[in-house]
Design a protein around this motif. Structure first.
Motif, PDB file in Angstrom:
ATOM      1  N   GLY A 198     -32.823-112.642  95.006  1.00 14.73           N
ATOM      2  CA  GLY A 198     -33.349-112.693  96.361  1.00 14.73           C
ATOM      3  C   GLY A 198     -33.787-111.388  96.965  1.00 14.73           C
ATOM      4  O   GLY A 198     -34.253-111.371  98.095  1.00 14.73           O
ATOM      5  N   ASN A 199     -33.630-110.257  96.263  1.00 20.35           N
ATOM      6  CA  ASN A 199     -33.950-108.991  96.909  1.00 20.35           C
ATOM      7  C   ASN A 199     -35.324-108.452  96.552  1.00 20.35           C
ATOM      8  O   ASN A 199     -35.670-107.339  96.913  1.00 20.35           O
ATOM      9  CB  ASN A 199     -32.881-107.952  96.568  1.00 20.35           C
ATOM     10  N   GLY A 200     -36.124-109.249  95.827  1.00 16.84           N
ATOM     11  CA  GLY A 200     -37.473-108.822  95.488  1.00 16.84           C
ATOM     12  C   GLY A 200     -37.530-107.649  94.536  1.00 16.84           C
ATOM     13  O   GLY A 200     -38.518-106.949  94.460  1.00 16.84           O
ATOM     14  N   ALA A 201     -36.469-107.404  93.810  1.00 19.79           N
ATOM     15  CA  ALA A 201     -36.428-106.293  92.860  1.00 19.79           C
ATOM     16  C   ALA A 201     -35.771-106.767  91.575  1.00 19.79           C
ATOM     17  O   ALA A 201     -35.011-107.728  91.579  1.00 19.79           O
ATOM     18  CB  ALA A 201     -35.653-105.120  93.457  1.00 19.79           C
ATOM     19  N   VAL A 256     -39.371-110.081  91.724  1.00 16.78           N
ATOM     20  CA  VAL A 256     -39.210-111.466  92.149  1.00 16.78           C
ATOM     21  C   VAL A 256     -38.504-111.523  93.499  1.00 16.78           C
ATOM     22  O   VAL A 256     -37.989-110.527  94.007  1.00 16.78           O
ATOM     23  CB  VAL A 256     -38.402-112.288  91.117  1.00 16.78           C
ATOM     24  N   GLY A 257     -38.452-112.707  94.098  1.00 19.02           N
ATOM     25  CA  GLY A 257     -37.755-112.921  95.355  1.00 19.02           C
ATOM     26  C   GLY A 257     -37.381-114.376  95.493  1.00 19.02           C
ATOM     27  O   GLY A 257     -37.583-115.175  94.582  1.00 19.02           O
ATOM     28  N   GLU A 258     -36.848-114.747  96.643  1.00 15.98           N
ATOM     29  CA  GLU A 258     -36.444-116.142  96.884  1.00 15.98           C
ATOM     30  C   GLU A 258     -37.101-116.700  98.150  1.00 15.98           C
ATOM     31  O   GLU A 258     -36.411-117.074  99.100  1.00 15.98           O
ATOM     32  CB  GLU A 258     -34.916-116.222  97.022  1.00 15.98           C
ATOM     33  N   PRO A 259     -38.390-116.842  98.213  1.00 19.83           N
ATOM     34  CA  PRO A 259     -39.385-116.338  97.254  1.00 19.83           C
ATOM     35  C   PRO A 259     -39.795-114.913  97.607  1.00 19.83           C
ATOM     36  O   PRO A 259     -39.338-114.363  98.601  1.00 19.83           O
ATOM     37  CB  PRO A 259     -40.539-117.309  97.467  1.00 19.83           C
ATOM     38  N   LEU A 260     -40.685-114.358  96.826  1.00 15.29           N
ATOM     39  CA  LEU A 260     -41.214-113.036  97.137  1.00 15.29           C
ATOM     40  C   LEU A 260     -42.112-113.114  98.367  1.00 15.29           C
ATOM     41  O   LEU A 260     -42.071-112.245  99.236  1.00 15.29           O
ATOM     42  CB  LEU A 260     -42.005-112.499  95.941  1.00 15.29           C
ATOM     43  N   VAL A 261     -42.934-114.165  98.440  1.00 15.58           N
ATOM     44  CA  VAL A 261     -43.786-114.418  99.606  1.00 15.58           C
ATOM     45  C   VAL A 261     -43.717-115.915  99.907  1.00 15.58           C
ATOM     46  O   VAL A 261     -43.986-116.736  99.025  1.00 15.58           O
ATOM     47  CB  VAL A 261     -45.254-114.003  99.379  1.00 15.58           C
ATOM     48  N   LYS A 262     -43.392-116.253 101.118  1.00 14.51           N
ATOM     49  CA  LYS A 262     -43.274-117.653 101.524  1.00 14.51           C
ATOM     50  C   LYS A 262     -44.638-118.235 101.838  1.00 14.51           C
ATOM     51  O   LYS A 262     -45.474-117.598 102.478  1.00 14.51           O
ATOM     52  CB  LYS A 262     -42.372-117.753 102.765  1.00 14.51           C
ATOM     53  N   GLY A 320     -43.953-126.338  98.492  1.00 14.81           N
ATOM     54  CA  GLY A 320     -42.806-126.470  97.612  1.00 14.81           C
ATOM     55  C   GLY A 320     -43.056-126.029  96.184  1.00 14.81           C
ATOM     56  O   GLY A 320     -42.115-125.963  95.386  1.00 14.81           O
ATOM     57  N   ARG A 321     -44.285-125.719  95.837  1.00 18.21           N
ATOM     58  CA  ARG A 321     -44.606-125.247  94.489  1.00 18.21           C
ATOM     59  C   ARG A 321     -44.449-123.733  94.424  1.00 18.21           C
ATOM     60  O   ARG A 321     -44.661-123.027  95.410  1.00 18.21           O
ATOM     61  CB  ARG A 321     -46.029-125.646  94.106  1.00 18.21           C
ATOM     62  N   THR A 322     -44.089-123.238  93.261  1.00 17.27           N
ATOM     63  CA  THR A 322     -43.872-121.804  93.084  1.00 17.27           C
ATOM     64  C   THR A 322     -44.933-121.209  92.176  1.00 17.27           C
ATOM     65  O   THR A 322     -45.416-121.867  91.248  1.00 17.27           O
ATOM     66  CB  THR A 322     -42.486-121.538  92.490  1.00 17.27           C
ATOM     67  N   VAL A 323     -45.270-119.956  92.440  1.00 14.91           N
ATOM     68  CA  VAL A 323     -46.384-119.294  91.760  1.00 14.91           C
ATOM     69  C   VAL A 323     -45.921-117.988  91.131  1.00 14.91           C
ATOM     70  O   VAL A 323     -45.211-117.194  91.767  1.00 14.91           O
ATOM     71  CB  VAL A 323     -47.531-119.003  92.755  1.00 14.91           C
ATOM     72  N   ALA A 324     -46.313-117.781  89.880  1.00 13.83           N
ATOM     73  CA  ALA A 324     -46.140-116.492  89.198  1.00 13.83           C
ATOM     74  C   ALA A 324     -47.491-115.793  89.182  1.00 13.83           C
ATOM     75  O   ALA A 324     -48.469-116.339  88.660  1.00 13.83           O
ATOM     76  CB  ALA A 324     -45.630-116.697  87.774  1.00 13.83           C
ATOM     77  N   ASP A 347     -45.295-121.079  97.359  1.00 10.79           N
ATOM     78  CA  ASP A 347     -44.546-119.828  97.486  1.00 10.79           C
ATOM     79  C   ASP A 347     -44.813-118.950  96.273  1.00 10.79           C
ATOM     80  O   ASP A 347     -44.834-119.446  95.136  1.00 10.79           O
ATOM     81  CB  ASP A 347     -43.032-120.093  97.540  1.00 10.79           C
ATOM     82  N   VAL A 348     -44.984-117.645  96.491  1.00 13.15           N
ATOM     83  CA  VAL A 348     -45.066-116.716  95.377  1.00 13.15           C
ATOM     84  C   VAL A 348     -43.649-116.367  94.951  1.00 13.15           C
ATOM     85  O   VAL A 348     -42.899-115.723  95.705  1.00 13.15           O
ATOM     86  CB  VAL A 348     -45.852-115.446  95.751  1.00 13.15           C
ATOM     87  N   ALA A 349     -43.258-116.808  93.753  1.00 19.13           N
ATOM     88  CA  ALA A 349     -41.918-116.517  93.242  1.00 19.13           C
ATOM     89  C   ALA A 349     -41.782-115.060  92.854  1.00 19.13           C
ATOM     90  O   ALA A 349     -40.725-114.452  93.026  1.00 19.13           O
ATOM     91  CB  ALA A 349     -41.612-117.408  92.037  1.00 19.13           C
ATOM     92  N   GLY A 350     -42.863-114.487  92.314  1.00 19.08           N
ATOM     93  CA  GLY A 350     -42.797-113.095  91.920  1.00 19.08           C
ATOM     94  C   GLY A 350     -44.059-112.638  91.220  1.00 19.08           C
ATOM     95  O   GLY A 350     -45.026-113.398  91.053  1.00 19.08           O
ATOM     96  N   ILE A 351     -44.044-111.386  90.824  1.00 18.09           N
ATOM     97  CA  ILE A 351     -45.143-110.766  90.094  1.00 18.09           C
ATOM     98  C   ILE A 351     -44.758-110.758  88.620  1.00 18.09           C
ATOM     99  O   ILE A 351     -43.694-110.254  88.243  1.00 18.09           O
ATOM    100  CB  ILE A 351     -45.400-109.339  90.599  1.00 18.09           C
ATOM    101  N   ALA A 352     -45.620-111.318  87.797  1.00 21.27           N
ATOM    102  CA  ALA A 352     -45.317-111.513  86.378  1.00 21.27           C
ATOM    103  C   ALA A 352     -46.066-110.501  85.519  1.00 21.27           C
ATOM    104  O   ALA A 352     -47.109-109.970  85.905  1.00 21.27           O
ATOM    105  CB  ALA A 352     -45.645-112.939  85.954  1.00 21.27           C
TER     106      ALA A 352
END
Length: 405
Positions: A11-14, A27-33, A42-46, A88-93
């Motif tokens: 959850g801390n985006g690191a 990553v985050g919970e999410p990184l960007v809402k 409700g879908r998550t994006v890498a 939601d952006v889950a994180g940078i891949a």
């Protein structure tokens, strides 16, 4: 399938011990809402690490590049469109360095896993988004496709992957490699998610409807390994025998090697313009194969590029004349995913054969959709549909119909 558990992003985006840094950089919970109650709620994006995310840096798969990168002030419009639709952006891949490979090998962060082929390379350069989707850690992967960087990982990992019509989605906020060929696209586990994502993400819709006719080119198919060619041929034959499609029509196209050479020269010239100054200023910062690719690009003179562009225009005209509004079907890649331990000579031979095949869409700006319909003993092979420019959504709808039959 390899036994690799899904990971919930911290959850801390690191980065943390829980996060697989071969797949994710941050990553985050999410990184960007996401915003609102849109169709992707409700879908998550890498997101591939060449896209701008406000408050984050672009890393381009290189620790050295990341260390000097500025914090981005705005999110790339192609990513923002998905956020606006509720995702939601889950994180940078992760990505291959500078997105200049189709293998998915990264010495700075490690090679992302391929859950479809134990010990297989993930494919690149959209390796992180592909692995995140295949592992169930994200619903949608956002990536780029210049020479196959969405289609190849989709093929290797049994995913849906769309290279969009060139120019249909803005490249603003995306680190360039070769703008003449760069496109934004997506990776998903199923066709319906791909259709929903593409419907949101496509900005310039021509809404071209391809004809019902299916084309095959034996010479192009012959560039793939015999098992890959046979697997895709069996899929096409099965669709025809079931009455889903008419018997495919054979078509002639320029030699795969000529397509590869023309694409290589013109892509390389643009890659050097985009990144050559940074490469020169950071000797030893890149993987040997990426560095060698840039060294080859450095040697492309203006005169050679211009001659290459003349060839590209000729080849594109020949392809357009042959394909018209029909749909070409071919193996997405020259083989199933090679082993992580494959020697450089094997990887390069498969790379060059694959790039000659993917160049059919690249040189013409046509959309190309990889669909997980074929299987070999070595792993999945994507069945690639190349349609007329603007037929992106129609290709997805047609492929869904094929899969359901």
């Amino acid at each position: 399938m390899a036994d690799i558990p899904a990971v919930r992003p911290p959850g801390n985006g690191a980065p943390s011990q829980e996060m697989d840094t071969r797949v994710w950089r941050v990553v985050g919970e999410p990184l960007v809402k996401g915003l609102g109650l849109g169709p992707l709620r409700g879908r998550t994006v890498a997101v591939k690490d060449i896209f701008a995310i406000a408050g984050q840096r672009i890393g381009a798969g290189s620790r050295a590049y990341l260390a000097e990168a500025p914090v981005e002030l705005e999110t790339a419009p192609s990513v923002q469109a998905l956020l606006d639709a509720g995702a939601d952006v889950a994180g940078i891949a992760q990505t291959d360095q500078f997105a200049y490979s189709i293998a998915g090998l990264n010495p700075d962060y490690g090679t992302a896993p391929n859950p479809a082929v134990r010990g297989g390379i993930p494919g690149g350069s959209s390796s992180g988004p592909a692995s995140a989707v295949a592992l169930g850690q994200a619903d949608i992967g956002v990536g780029s496709d210049t020479a196959g960087s969405i289609r190849i990982p989709a093929s290797y990992q049994g995913l849906w992957g769309l290279r969009t019509t060139h120019g249909a989605v803005t490249l603003a906020g995306v680190l360039p490699l070769a703008p003449r060929y760069d496109t934004v696209g997506w990776l998903t586990r199923d066709g319906f998610m791909m259709l929903a994502t593409a419907t949101v993400g496509l900005e310039r819709r021509i809404e071209t409807k391809p004809s019902a006719r299916v084309l095959i080119c034996e010479e192009v198919n012959g560039a793939a390994t015999p098992d890959a060619t046979a697997a895709v041929r069996d899929v096409v034959a099965g669709l025809a025998s079931a009455g889903v499609i008419e018997a495919p029509v054979r078509v002639g196209l320029p030699p795969v090697r000529e397509l590869f050479e023309a694409f290589r020269v013109t892509q390389s010239a643009e890659a050097w313009r985009a990144d050559g100054a940074w490469v020169d200023a950071h000797p030893g910062a890149l993987a040997p194969d990426i560095e060698a690719r840039f060294e080859w690009a450095r040697a492309v003179t203006d005169e050679r590029e211009e001659k290459g562009l003349v060839t590209v225009r000729r080849l594109a005209a020949e392809i357009d004349a042959a394909l018209g509004d029909d749909v070409l079907v071919l193996p997405t890649a020259a083989s199933a995913a090679p082993s992580v331990g494959a020697d450089a000579e094997t990887l390069n031979a498969l790379r060059e054969a694959t790039l000659g095949m993917t160049a059919i869409a690249g040189l013409t700006g046509r959309p190309a959709l990889s669909v997980p319909l074929a299987m070999t003993d070595a792993g999945p092979i994507g069945v690639c549909l190349v349609g007329p420019r603007g037929s992106d959504l129609a290709l997805i709808e047609r492929a869904i119909e094929w899969q359901q039959r």
